[in-house]
Scaffold this motif. Structure first.
Motif, PDB file in Angstrom:
ATOM      1  N   ALA A 102       0.827  -1.212   0.000  1.00  0.00           N
ATOM      2  CA  ALA A 102       0.000   0.000   0.000  1.00  0.00           C
ATOM      3  C   ALA A 102       0.854   1.251   0.000  1.00  0.00           C
ATOM      4  CB  ALA A 102      -0.939  -0.006   1.201  1.00  0.00           C
ATOM      5  N   MET A 103       1.918   1.248   0.812  1.00  0.00           N
ATOM      6  CA  MET A 103       2.769   2.433   0.927  1.00  0.00           C
ATOM      7  C   MET A 103       3.652   2.637  -0.301  1.00  0.00           C
ATOM      8  SD  MET A 103       1.939   3.692   3.892  1.00  0.00           S
ATOM      9  CE  MET A 103       0.277   2.998   3.766  1.00  0.00           C
ATOM     10  N   ARG A 104       4.180   1.545  -0.871  1.00  0.00           N
ATOM     11  CA  ARG A 104       5.134   1.657  -1.978  1.00  0.00           C
ATOM     12  C   ARG A 104       4.467   1.872  -3.326  1.00  0.00           C
ATOM     13  NH1 ARG A 104       7.648  -2.272  -3.778  1.00  0.00           N
ATOM     14  NH2 ARG A 104       6.561  -3.939  -2.682  1.00  0.00           N
ATOM     15  N   LYS A 105       3.312   1.234  -3.533  1.00  0.00           N
ATOM     16  CA  LYS A 105       2.748   1.198  -4.880  1.00  0.00           C
ATOM     17  C   LYS A 105       1.333   1.782  -4.983  1.00  0.00           C
ATOM     18  CE  LYS A 105       6.237  -0.869  -6.929  1.00  0.00           C
ATOM     19  NZ  LYS A 105       7.005  -0.188  -7.992  1.00  0.00           N
ATOM     20  N   ILE A 106       0.424   1.298  -4.141  1.00  0.00           N
ATOM     21  CA  ILE A 106      -0.990   1.583  -4.381  1.00  0.00           C
ATOM     22  C   ILE A 106      -1.327   3.037  -4.070  1.00  0.00           C
ATOM     23  CG2 ILE A 106      -3.344   0.926  -3.805  1.00  0.00           C
ATOM     24  CD1 ILE A 106      -2.207  -1.863  -3.099  1.00  0.00           C
ATOM     25  N   LEU A 107      -0.997   3.513  -2.870  1.00  0.00           N
ATOM     26  CA  LEU A 107      -1.316   4.902  -2.544  1.00  0.00           C
ATOM     27  C   LEU A 107      -0.516   5.900  -3.396  1.00  0.00           C
ATOM     28  CD1 LEU A 107      -1.851   4.669   1.311  1.00  0.00           C
ATOM     29  CD2 LEU A 107      -3.583   5.011  -0.463  1.00  0.00           C
ATOM     30  N   PRO A 108       0.776   5.668  -3.689  1.00  0.00           N
ATOM     31  CA  PRO A 108       1.445   6.568  -4.637  1.00  0.00           C
ATOM     32  C   PRO A 108       0.772   6.599  -6.004  1.00  0.00           C
ATOM     33  CG  PRO A 108       3.094   5.345  -3.406  1.00  0.00           C
ATOM     34  CD  PRO A 108       1.757   4.762  -3.046  1.00  0.00           C
ATOM     35  N   ALA A 109       0.272   5.459  -6.475  1.00  0.00           N
ATOM     36  CA  ALA A 109      -0.411   5.437  -7.766  1.00  0.00           C
ATOM     37  C   ALA A 109      -1.724   6.202  -7.717  1.00  0.00           C
ATOM     38  CB  ALA A 109      -0.659   3.988  -8.194  1.00  0.00           C
ATOM     39  N   LEU A 110      -2.467   6.053  -6.625  1.00  0.00           N
ATOM     40  CA  LEU A 110      -3.717   6.800  -6.493  1.00  0.00           C
ATOM     41  C   LEU A 110      -3.446   8.302  -6.375  1.00  0.00           C
ATOM     42  CD1 LEU A 110      -5.659   4.412  -4.095  1.00  0.00           C
ATOM     43  CD2 LEU A 110      -6.232   4.912  -6.487  1.00  0.00           C
ATOM     44  N   TYR A 111      -2.377   8.667  -5.669  1.00  0.00           N
ATOM     45  CA  TYR A 111      -2.015  10.089  -5.597  1.00  0.00           C
ATOM     46  C   TYR A 111      -1.692  10.634  -6.988  1.00  0.00           C
ATOM     47  CZ  TYR A 111       0.688  14.315  -5.166  1.00  0.00           C
ATOM     48  OH  TYR A 111       1.149  15.601  -5.347  1.00  0.00           O
ATOM     49  N   ALA A 112      -0.923   9.887  -7.779  1.00  0.00           N
ATOM     50  CA  ALA A 112      -0.571  10.353  -9.118  1.00  0.00           C
ATOM     51  C   ALA A 112      -1.813  10.549  -9.972  1.00  0.00           C
ATOM     52  CB  ALA A 112       0.391   9.365  -9.781  1.00  0.00           C
ATOM     53  N   ALA A 113      -2.768   9.623  -9.873  1.00  0.00           N
ATOM     54  CA  ALA A 113      -4.019   9.776 -10.620  1.00  0.00           C
ATOM     55  C   ALA A 113      -4.802  10.990 -10.134  1.00  0.00           C
ATOM     56  CB  ALA A 113      -4.851   8.505 -10.497  1.00  0.00           C
ATOM     57  N   HIS A 114      -4.801  11.214  -8.833  1.00  0.00           N
ATOM     58  CA  HIS A 114      -5.454  12.398  -8.257  1.00  0.00           C
ATOM     59  C   HIS A 114      -4.777  13.678  -8.751  1.00  0.00           C
ATOM     60  CE1 HIS A 114      -7.154  15.031  -5.103  1.00  0.00           C
ATOM     61  NE2 HIS A 114      -5.924  15.494  -4.963  1.00  0.00           N
ATOM     62  N   ARG A 115      -3.460  13.721  -8.678  1.00  0.00           N
ATOM     63  CA  ARG A 115      -2.693  14.892  -9.123  1.00  0.00           C
ATOM     64  C   ARG A 115      -2.959  15.215 -10.584  1.00  0.00           C
ATOM     65  NH1 ARG A 115       3.033  12.993  -9.616  1.00  0.00           N
ATOM     66  NH2 ARG A 115       2.040  12.130 -11.494  1.00  0.00           N
TER      67      ARG A 115
END
Length: 488
Positions: A21-34
């Motif tokens: 979650a910390m390495r991949k999933i939440l960073p990916a969701l943040y990038a999509a949000h950004r």
């Protein structure tokens, strides 16, 4: 006419405090949000057993996720608006009655419910059963991380149990290699251009190599990895999926089942490796102490969580054949391992040399004509050929045409997890593994797993920082070829 915006969603992340979650999933969701690719009312509900309140969890995310975000500098305002999407629920996934808290948290959330299981496979069935009991599964989607089981029997048991709660169209079995930009370009290269299709067959291809190499060791996951090994962790999913895309027939469309039908045909056409053929066609290894980039690293046996007498493989190389008209007789060499000489993932297509050379032996050298598709650390496609050196005489030299995506395309590349999570939200299944694909892959590796379990021979040892056991080089030498890095 205004285009519809991105669909609304409630994204429930089980394992919300975990490494994935910390390495991949939440960073990916943040990038999509950004990037403005998420619906404004889309919500993220992180679920874990860790006892944290809401602000404590956001502090955890701030500490562990921010350093993992690549690309442009983090804008504080964008980051705060991303955190506003997140709710934390402390919940024991093994206690079905606790899911009433999750149901209350979801409430009347707008949009599709997505349940992402970033947990160990032992929790897949309990979580899905509890979701069904809580009445949360209708119209929802569930994402299952690998490994899905330990072998064909356990994988089938998980699929049967999850399939009683979710329809196959609701199940997204994720393989993040399928979301990489270069893999998408492999589809474009093969099926969007007439240049390569006439050459993409046994008459013109000498051999194909697929490598996924890591410099890292088990990185604190010794307990997990020692029960898994490279064959289950990498070959059964990532490498066989990449191979099926390389070898598949052109699909009638890019619809999910059209693509997955063709991949399945490849997996079912794999020539079985049985008995003595395993010793001839499969190399397994285990790293011992060495140095990576000048830094000393321990042997696999010395890693935390690893049994001192362990025979778990950290390296596998295989020769694989596809028994159909397009590929009969063409060897596919697959290789993966930890603590190798570099972090690299690539597909190498070696075309046959000319049948007769009037220009000297250089034109008959294996590998003179080659297509190299690099998946990581940078993504690129390189076509190697021969050309005349300037000056007198007819001296040939290797040259290449190079498409470096980061130089040709100015926009930032989308990371694999970002693409795949957006596909889940939008309901696109093409880049996810269907059950019959997964079971065909397990069925093919099963004889190798069973053979190793009954053999007294330990894995071959190799030094950290090298490219694996010498037997992996000998495997290719028997076919008059070598691994790409060995040519120079």
């Amino acid at each position: 006419m205004n285009q519809p915006g991105p669909p609304g969603f409630a994204f429930v992340l089980f394992g919300g405090t975990g490494d994935l979650a910390m390495r991949k999933i939440l960073p990916a969701l943040y990038a999509a949000h950004r990037d403005g690719m998420l619906a404004p009312d889309g919500r993220i509900i992180s679920v874990a057993m860790t006892t944290l309140d809401h602000s404590g969890y956001l502090g955890w995310v701030d500490e562990h996720v921010k350093p993992r975000i690549s690309g442009t500098a983090i804008d504080d305002g964008v980051w705060r608006s991303f955190l506003e999407r997140i709710t934390y629920v402390a919940l024991d996934a093994g206690q079905p009655e606790a899911f009433s808290v999750l149901r209350e948290t979801l409430g009347a959330a707008h949009g599709r419910r997505i349940f992402y299981l970033a947990t160990g496979p032992a929790l897949f069935v309990p979580i899905c059963s509890a979701l069904g009991t809580a009445g949360l599964t209708e119209g929802a989607r569930v994402v299952l991380e690998k490994p899905l089981g330990y072998d064909l029997e356990s994988s089938t048991a998980i699929n049967d149990a999850v399939g009683r709660i979710f329809n196959e169209e609701q199940i997204y079995r994720i393989d993040h290699y399928l979301g990489k930009e270069a893999v998408q370009n492999l589809f474009a290269l093969r099926f969007g251009n007439s240049l390569f299709e006439p050459l993409w067959r046994r008459e013109w291809v000498e051999s194909i190599q697929i490598t996924v190499a890591e410099e890292l060791g088990v990185e604190g996951r010794g307990n997990f990895y020692d029960q898994t090994g490279a064959l289950r962790d990498m070959v059964q999913n990532h490498l066989l999926q990449l191979m099926s895309i390389v070898a598949m027939e052109p699909p009638r469309s890019m619809d999910a089942d059209a693509v997955r039908d063709e991949k399945l045909r490849v997996l079912r056409a794999l020539k079985p490796v049985l008995g003595e053929q395993i010793r001839q066609s499969v190399v397994r290894g285990q790293y011992h102490a060495g140095a990576i980039n000048g830094v000393s690293v321990p042997a696999y046996h010395a890693e935390p969580g690893v049994r001192p007498e362990s025979r778990t493989e950290t390296f596998v190389a295989l020769k694989v054949e596809v028994e159909n008209w397009r590929w009969a007789g063409v060897p596919f060499f697959l290789r993966t391992g930890k603590r190798l000489g570099a972090r690299v993932a690539e597909i190498v297509v070696n075309f046959r040399t000319v049948p007769h050379s009037a220009l000297g032996p250089m034109a008959l050298r294996p590998g003179s004509n080659r297509l190299t598709i690099r998946l990581q650390p940078t993504e690129s496609i390189r076509l190697s050929a021969l050309a005349k050196q300037p000056g007198l005489g007819m001296t040939l030299q290797g040259v290449y045409l190079d498409l470096a995506f980061d130089q040709f395309f100015q926009q930032d590349r989308m990371e694999a997890y970002q693409r795949l999570l957006l596909d889940v939200i939008a309901g696109r299944l093409a880049l996810f593994v269907r059950r019959d694909e997964q079971e065909a892959a397990w069925r093919w590796v099963a004889p190798i797993i069973d053979d190793w379990a009954t053999q007294d021979t330990p894995p071959r040892s190799y030094s950290s920082g090298t490219w694996g056991p010498a037997a992996a080089s000998a495997l290719l030498a028997r076919h008059n070829t070598c691994w790409l890095e060995e040519e120079n």
